[in-house]
Design an enzyme around this catalytic site. Sequence first.
Site, short mmCIF file in Angstrom:
data_model
loop_
_atom_site.label_atom_id
_atom_site.label_comp_id
_atom_site.label_asym_id
_atom_site.label_seq_id
_atom_site.Cartn_x
_atom_site.Cartn_y
_atom_site.Cartn_z
N GLY A 114 1.81 -13.52 8.87
CA GLY A 114 2.44 -13.29 7.60
C GLY A 114 3.64 -12.78 7.79
O GLY A 114 3.95 -12.04 8.88
N CYS A 115 4.73 -13.03 6.87
CA CYS A 115 6.13 -12.62 7.09
C CYS A 115 6.07 -11.03 7.05
O CYS A 115 6.76 -10.24 7.80
CB CYS A 115 6.76 -12.97 6.07
SG CYS A 115 6.43 -13.04 4.22
#
Length: 317
Positions: free
Chosen positions: A115-116
Amino acid sequence: MAATVFIDGEAGTTGLQIKQRLDSHSGIEVVSIDPARRKDADARAELLNSADAVVLCLPDDAAREAIDLITNPDVRVVDASTAHRVAEGWVYGFPEMTPSHRDEIAASKRVSNCGCYATASVALIRPLVDAGALGPSTLITIHGVSGYSGGGRKMIEEFEDSASPAYTQVPYRMYGLPLQHKHVPEIQKHAGLERRPLFSPAVGRYAQGMLVTVPLHLSQLSGGHTVDSIRDLLAEAYKGQVFVDVASSQESASLATLDPEGLNGTNNLKLFVFGDAQGDQVLLTGLLDNLGKGASGQAVQNLNIMLGLPEDEGVAI
């Protein structure tokens, strides 16, 4: 001969960005499904099993269903969804996480793209835990702000489509207020934390770019660490890395502000260590493009590693 890659969900935000990066990649040929057969399970299964590698850019349930369709044991998969980030049998797709992690990705058939927010969070916290500077039971707070592209097509429409009923002109808003953000489990696991971190995300009225901060009191750290020694610890952890860089004390001290759009279009992650004049507090900060190192760029980097191709080809736009 070029390796074939099928992007399942290439019409979405992440899929489009990955395809854009791969279109000029000399070692990869993208194979696409006929748009009219996009929902045809047989057509999808054929491509899922005939490509050398597959990138899943799908909602979680659809990503799990796609895995069930893959019967060819030679197909390598990068999953950009949340579905497998803490799952057994999957390697976490952050190549720089530990000295041996790149080799684990290269040997794996199943890699879950990070995930970012989690990419920066793990990058900041994991080296401190591994070095014994930060106890795994420490209560950690993480703040993050992203451009609205991080929310996918629906959030992009909210900020860009004035004809949409959901259109908004707010400059900044918090979300995830029930404190159950989907990135928290992967942050906890891959940062090496025993206790669930408190994560507070926000979105700004700009398209892409991200800042993630982890505030700490130096009294939370063991071993008598200072702001400089924490910076040195991070710099040593990422020494020689191409895409992860730690700002020097001089660069950090020269900054009065930090622009979340500063690394847009790249696959880079830059880490900063800020400290107060009294030497009591430290602010760990990660700057990245949420669509680059936080999504599509990192997916291409992982593909390159899995397919034995130059790691830096096609990762930036």
